[in-house]
Design a protein around this motif. Sequence first.
Motif, mmCIF file in Angstrom:
data_model
loop_
_atom_site.group_PDB
_atom_site.id
_atom_site.type_symbol
_atom_site.label_atom_id
_atom_site.label_comp_id
_atom_site.label_asym_id
_atom_site.label_seq_id
_atom_site.Cartn_x
_atom_site.Cartn_y
_atom_site.Cartn_z
ATOM 1 N N ILE A 31 0.744 -1.525 0.131
ATOM 2 C CA ILE A 31 0.154 0.131 0.324
ATOM 3 C C ILE A 31 0.391 0.698 -0.121
ATOM 4 O O ILE A 31 0.684 2.271 -0.856
ATOM 5 C CB ILE A 31 -0.823 -0.013 1.282
ATOM 6 N N VAL A 32 1.497 1.333 0.771
ATOM 7 C CA VAL A 32 2.939 2.209 0.787
ATOM 8 C C VAL A 32 3.202 2.514 -0.534
ATOM 9 O O VAL A 32 3.604 3.734 -0.979
ATOM 10 C CB VAL A 32 4.401 2.193 2.129
ATOM 11 N N SER A 33 3.644 1.384 -0.451
ATOM 12 C CA SER A 33 4.468 1.627 -2.446
ATOM 13 C C SER A 33 3.559 2.247 -3.183
ATOM 14 O O SER A 33 3.831 2.341 -4.298
ATOM 15 C CB SER A 33 5.180 0.098 -2.868
ATOM 16 N N GLY A 34 2.346 1.423 -3.412
ATOM 17 C CA GLY A 34 1.342 1.925 -4.692
ATOM 18 C C GLY A 34 0.918 2.980 -4.584
ATOM 19 O O GLY A 34 1.073 4.860 -5.160
ATOM 20 N N VAL A 35 0.489 4.452 -3.222
ATOM 21 C CA VAL A 35 1.069 5.316 -2.930
ATOM 22 C C VAL A 35 1.562 6.294 -3.158
ATOM 23 O O VAL A 35 1.739 6.998 -4.156
ATOM 24 C CB VAL A 35 0.061 5.417 -1.213
#
Length: 190
Positions: A11-15
């Motif tokens: 999720i962090v990477s996607g954002v």
Amino acid sequence: MGYLRGFIPWIVSGVVSSFDWRWGAIGGLVTGLLLLLQDRRRGVDLDALVLEISAIVYFVVVGAVAVTDPDSVLADHTDVISFAWLAATAWGSLAIGRPFTLGIARRQTPREYWDMPEFIRVNNHITAAWGAGFTFIAVSLAGCGAVDAPAWVGISAHVAGLVGPAVFTKVYPARAQARLLAQVPATAAP
């Protein structure tokens, strides 16, 4: 809902990747490492951290490419690649007989159930549900990219591919347990 913790690096990477894929990979890696270290300090066994370890390996590889070749063609395909990686993690863990959800389930289940064939079977099914969801998303996103589909199609694929396995993970163990208890003959009252 403890199984969702393993998705935090993704999720962090996607954002962050929406701004720059290099920082997205680094953010995913740092988050994955922090979660892994936190869990290890709490005494969590490595078999319960398959998703976290897989994420770290993924972000090391993608991060190395992103930093050394920021204009790589991979930059435009990290969404497909990340879900393909997650699918490979799920299917690979099933292929070696160690479904990635098994370690997570053990954190929430008393030890006396761990070796029961039913417990392992439930985790095989849950891992397969996640593998199918990840595969569905990867294939859908690849198809969306190939035909330049509107963004809502990819978003819908994400929702379906993640909500389906999440609901299955929540509902299936209780149903399997109820079926198992229904098979046990009732003891006669004294």
